[in-house]
Design a protein around this motif. Structure first.
Motif, mmCIF file in Angstrom:
data_model
loop_
_atom_site.group_PDB
_atom_site.id
_atom_site.type_symbol
_atom_site.label_atom_id
_atom_site.label_comp_id
_atom_site.label_asym_id
_atom_site.label_seq_id
_atom_site.Cartn_x
_atom_site.Cartn_y
_atom_site.Cartn_z
ATOM 1 N N SER A 115 27.930 8.563 78.643
ATOM 2 C CA SER A 115 26.741 7.769 78.972
ATOM 3 C C SER A 115 26.337 6.879 77.804
ATOM 4 O O SER A 115 25.905 5.735 78.010
ATOM 5 C CB SER A 115 25.581 8.686 79.342
ATOM 6 O OG SER A 115 25.874 9.374 80.532
ATOM 7 N N SER A 116 26.480 7.403 76.579
ATOM 8 C CA SER A 116 26.149 6.587 75.406
ATOM 9 C C SER A 116 27.039 5.351 75.360
ATOM 10 O O SER A 116 26.573 4.250 75.048
ATOM 11 C CB SER A 116 26.337 7.396 74.126
ATOM 12 O OG SER A 116 25.517 8.527 74.146
ATOM 13 N N LEU A 117 28.298 5.529 75.695
ATOM 14 C CA LEU A 117 29.225 4.391 75.684
ATOM 15 C C LEU A 117 28.761 3.322 76.672
ATOM 16 O O LEU A 117 28.724 2.127 76.346
ATOM 17 C CB LEU A 117 30.639 4.878 76.026
ATOM 18 C CG LEU A 117 31.699 3.789 76.124
ATOM 19 C CD1 LEU A 117 31.903 3.115 74.771
ATOM 20 C CD2 LEU A 117 33.030 4.359 76.618
ATOM 21 N N LEU A 118 28.371 3.756 77.876
ATOM 22 C CA LEU A 118 27.908 2.786 78.873
ATOM 23 C C LEU A 118 26.635 2.090 78.387
ATOM 24 O O LEU A 118 26.453 0.891 78.599
ATOM 25 C CB LEU A 118 27.644 3.459 80.221
ATOM 26 C CG LEU A 118 28.842 4.006 80.993
ATOM 27 C CD1 LEU A 118 28.474 4.223 82.454
ATOM 28 C CD2 LEU A 118 30.045 3.081 80.917
ATOM 29 N N LYS A 119 25.764 2.845 77.721
ATOM 30 C CA LYS A 119 24.522 2.232 77.250
ATOM 31 C C LYS A 119 24.783 1.273 76.095
ATOM 32 O O LYS A 119 24.025 0.319 75.906
ATOM 33 C CB LYS A 119 23.520 3.315 76.848
ATOM 34 C CG LYS A 119 22.870 3.924 78.080
ATOM 35 C CD LYS A 119 21.794 4.907 77.742
ATOM 36 C CE LYS A 119 21.144 5.418 79.028
ATOM 37 N NZ LYS A 119 20.451 6.688 78.809
ATOM 38 N N LEU A 154 24.215 -1.831 84.903
ATOM 39 C CA LEU A 154 24.436 -0.388 84.770
ATOM 40 C C LEU A 154 23.555 0.324 85.783
ATOM 41 O O LEU A 154 22.346 0.118 85.818
ATOM 42 C CB LEU A 154 24.087 0.046 83.338
ATOM 43 C CG LEU A 154 24.039 1.537 83.031
ATOM 44 C CD1 LEU A 154 25.370 2.199 83.305
ATOM 45 C CD2 LEU A 154 23.653 1.761 81.580
ATOM 46 N N ALA A 155 24.186 1.130 86.642
ATOM 47 C CA ALA A 155 23.424 1.991 87.561
ATOM 48 C C ALA A 155 23.339 3.362 86.927
ATOM 49 O O ALA A 155 24.342 3.909 86.485
ATOM 50 C CB ALA A 155 24.120 2.065 88.909
ATOM 51 N N LEU A 163 28.762 2.322 86.578
ATOM 52 C CA LEU A 163 28.062 3.342 87.355
ATOM 53 C C LEU A 163 28.101 4.657 86.588
ATOM 54 O O LEU A 163 29.171 5.198 86.337
ATOM 55 C CB LEU A 163 28.727 3.514 88.727
ATOM 56 C CG LEU A 163 29.018 2.227 89.504
ATOM 57 C CD1 LEU A 163 29.737 2.546 90.795
ATOM 58 C CD2 LEU A 163 27.734 1.468 89.788
ATOM 59 N N ASP A 164 26.920 5.135 86.230
ATOM 60 C CA ASP A 164 26.843 6.360 85.435
ATOM 61 C C ASP A 164 26.561 7.543 86.358
ATOM 62 O O ASP A 164 25.409 7.824 86.662
ATOM 63 C CB ASP A 164 25.745 6.209 84.377
ATOM 64 C CG ASP A 164 25.768 7.360 83.379
ATOM 65 O OD1 ASP A 164 26.589 8.269 83.554
ATOM 66 O OD2 ASP A 164 24.960 7.333 82.446
#
Lengths: 249, 349
Positions: free
Chosen positions: A59-63, A98-99, A177-178
């Motif tokens: 999740s950190s990577l997506l953020k 980002l969802a 999509l997370d």
């Protein structure tokens, strides 16, 4: 059904070559290294899953990619532009959305208004006829019948759909999509997977973080495995599943 | 989901939902900004005939009422639509009043120009305060605005150029008469209503509400949260400054303890919350209830009116947290629900 999804919205024209290029990106929170020297690339229109155990930094990577967190080192390029130096809203306007795992609806606004925000503020060049785009997104996400309902009155499945609709509303070239399938099962899960498939069929680049193995196997072309913030494996879903290091993780 | 049904919904949806609703936030927006401008014109029209119809006292009451309407709407834009709960209303009113007063005294400006200066200075103060205040969120923002208002008051009390604690008196020859002040109040209230109409119905307002509901999510959709919070603060600052200008010309002579006192803040809050925060009509209803029915009608029993105000606020927050206006407009729906329940309870033959 699939044919309808594909024809509902015209495919997005994306740049050739690598859509997303992540180069040696690291992100630390105090003493914890959440993302540690991660590099990978995603081609335009490709679907890639990021998997790994809890706390692996997915999740950190997506953020970091969405601009919410600024990386401590490394570079990120999306659609030919460096995005790690932009503000989060500028990243969103550049076409990255980002969802979230926990839907972040605006509770006092109606479903349609929730989707309109992104259509009005998202990627430029799209605002012309943005209102029509909203109706298309609503019907794609099966929310047309609930367009005037305040988001606070939606049940979980519809909140998930709304989260996807909102992620789509900025007309992103990269949609992340997370774990949007978290908390769903049975037909609800199948519905959302079909919806994700439909979104990918529009030609958007898809990057998803998932736990449910069935979701990963059927949706994506390639898998990136993270553990302790590092990439430990990369390849097709079946190859990765056979990798001993992944089994261990 | 099936292909034919979704396509038909898409085709009919935009046309099927037109209608006039004053509450909530329907789409497409049924009341465009011109309704606000129309309201402004009507108010100004009333203003031109007011001198014949109203006595001096009634004119004075109406002027104060309209000033409070504008003040409540300014706070409503900031707190109701923008989610920024400010306790710094008095800073903007005081700044407007002093800007109008000092510019008339020392620059001999005509009173309409002084009004523009008042609004401009209110907006300017908002811009200056935005730099520290917009870094704060939630309760911290609230406390920051309160601190700013109290600091400004303390400073003006010691500012000898502006008369210190004795305050200033406007030059009598350039002060407008009661009818002119009433017309000014009409214009300011109309402007406040038009602005609130715009904020409630426009795409700008939609994004502002999104920032209010979930700032991070709004940013993720490409909305500039800072820009929208700043705009709400400046709008409320300009309206507060204009109200200050009107009040300065109405009172002619004023001092910092009253003009920069928390009374303005308390009134704006009370009127907006009692009437209905985040609605168009609520603050107007709240102003009439609080100012006309409580403060003015019970002017002879001041302590009683304060007690009733307190009880009213507690009652509203406890039993109708959305305010009186949503309570009234919700009555038909409530009655419908009751009737339907009763119909369902009745056994079918």
């Amino acid at each position: 059904m699939k044919a309808h999804l594909a024809s509902a919205v015209a495919p997005v024209v994306t740049a050739n070559g690598a859509e997303v290029r992540v180069e040696h990106v690291s992100k630390r929170f105090g003493g914890v290294v959440a993302v540690d020297d991660v590099s990978f690339a995603v081609a335009a229109g490709e679907a890639v899953a990021v998997i790994g155990p809890n706390g692996a930094g997915k999740s950190s990577l997506l953020k970091v990619l969405s601009g919410t967190y600024r990386p401590d080192s490394g570079r990120i390029h999306v659609a030919g532009r460096r995005t790690d130096v932009l503000s989060p809203q500028a990243v969103a306007r550049h076409g990255v959305s980002l969802a979230h795992q926990v839907p972040r609806a605006f509770p006092n606004l109606t479903v349609r208004e929730n989707v309109m925000i992104g259509a009005l503020s998202g990627r430029p060049g799209h605002r012309q006829g943005a209102i029509g785009g909203v109706e298309e997104i609503l019907s794609l996400c099966d929310l047309a019948g609930k367009a005037d309902v305040p988001a606070i009155r939606l049940r979980l499945l519809d909140l998930k759909r709304l989260e996807l609709a909102r992620a789509l509303s900025t007309n992103p070239s990269l949609i992340m999509l997370d774990e949007v399938t978290a908390g769903l099962n049975g037909s609800d899960l199948r519905d959302v997977i079909e919806l994700i498939r439909g979104i990918h069929a529009q030609g958007r680049t898809l990057l998803l973080v998932e736990h449910v193995e069935g979701v990963v196997g059927t949706l994506v072309d390639r898998v990136v495995v993270l553990d302790w913030g590092r990439v430990i494996a990369e390849g097709s879903p079946t190859d990765v599943a056979a990798d001993p290091r992944v089994r261990e993780a | 989901m099936n292909a034919t049904s979704t396509t038909t919904t898409t085709a009919t949806a935009p046309t099927a939902r037109r209608g006039v609703r004053l509450l909530g936030s329907p789409f497409p927006w049924p009341l465009p900004a011109w309704t606000g401008v129309l309201g402004l014109a009507v108010l100004a029209g009333v203003g031109t005939r007011a001198d014949v119809a109203l006595s001096r006292y009634q004119l004075d009451v109406a002027t104060t009422l309209l000033a409070f309407v504008a003040l409540a709407q300014g706070w409503n834009v900031l707190a109701g639509y923008g989610g920024q709960f400010s306790l710094g209303v008095s800073a903007f009113v005081g700044t407007g009043a002093y800007a109008a007063g000092l510019s008339q005294l020392h620059l001999s400006l005509a009173y309409p120009v002084a009004m523009v200066v008042a609004g401009g200075c209110g907006g300017l103060l908002a811009l200056v305060l935005a730099w520290p205040l917009l870094r704060l969120r939630g309760d911290y923002f609230t406390i920051g605005t309160l601190a700013a208002a109290l600091a400004l008051q303390a400073w003006v009390i010691n500012w000898s150029f502006a008369g210190g604690s004795t305050g200033i008196s406007l030059p009598l020859q350039s002060t407008p008469g009661p009818v002119a002040v009433f017309r000014l109040a009409c214009v300011v209230a109309g402007l406040a209503l038009a602005t609130t109409f715009y904020v409630a119905r426009s795409h700008f307002g939609l994004r502002l509400k999104a920032v209010r509901d979930h700032e991070a999510a709004a940013i993720g959709l490409g909305v500039s949260a800072f820009g929208h919070r700043l705009a709400a603060l400046v709008i409320s600052g300009v309206l507060g400054g204009l109200v200050g200008g009107v009040v300065a010309m109405q009172q002619v002579s004023f001092e910092p303890v009253g003009m920069l006192g928390l009374g303005w803040t308390v009134n704006a809050l009370l009127m907006t919350i009692v009437g209905g925060i985040g609605t168009l009509v609520g603050p107007v209803v709240g102003t009439v209830v609080v100012y006309y029915f409580l403060t003015k009608q019970l002017a002879g029993f001041q302590s009683l009116s304060i007690v009733i105000e307190g009880v009213l606020l507690i009652g509203v927050v406890r039993f109708a947290p959305r305010g009186l206006w949503p309570l009234i407009t919700g009555l038909p729906a409530q009655a419908n629900r009751l009737l339907r329940q009763r119909a369902r309870a009745r056994p079918r033959p």
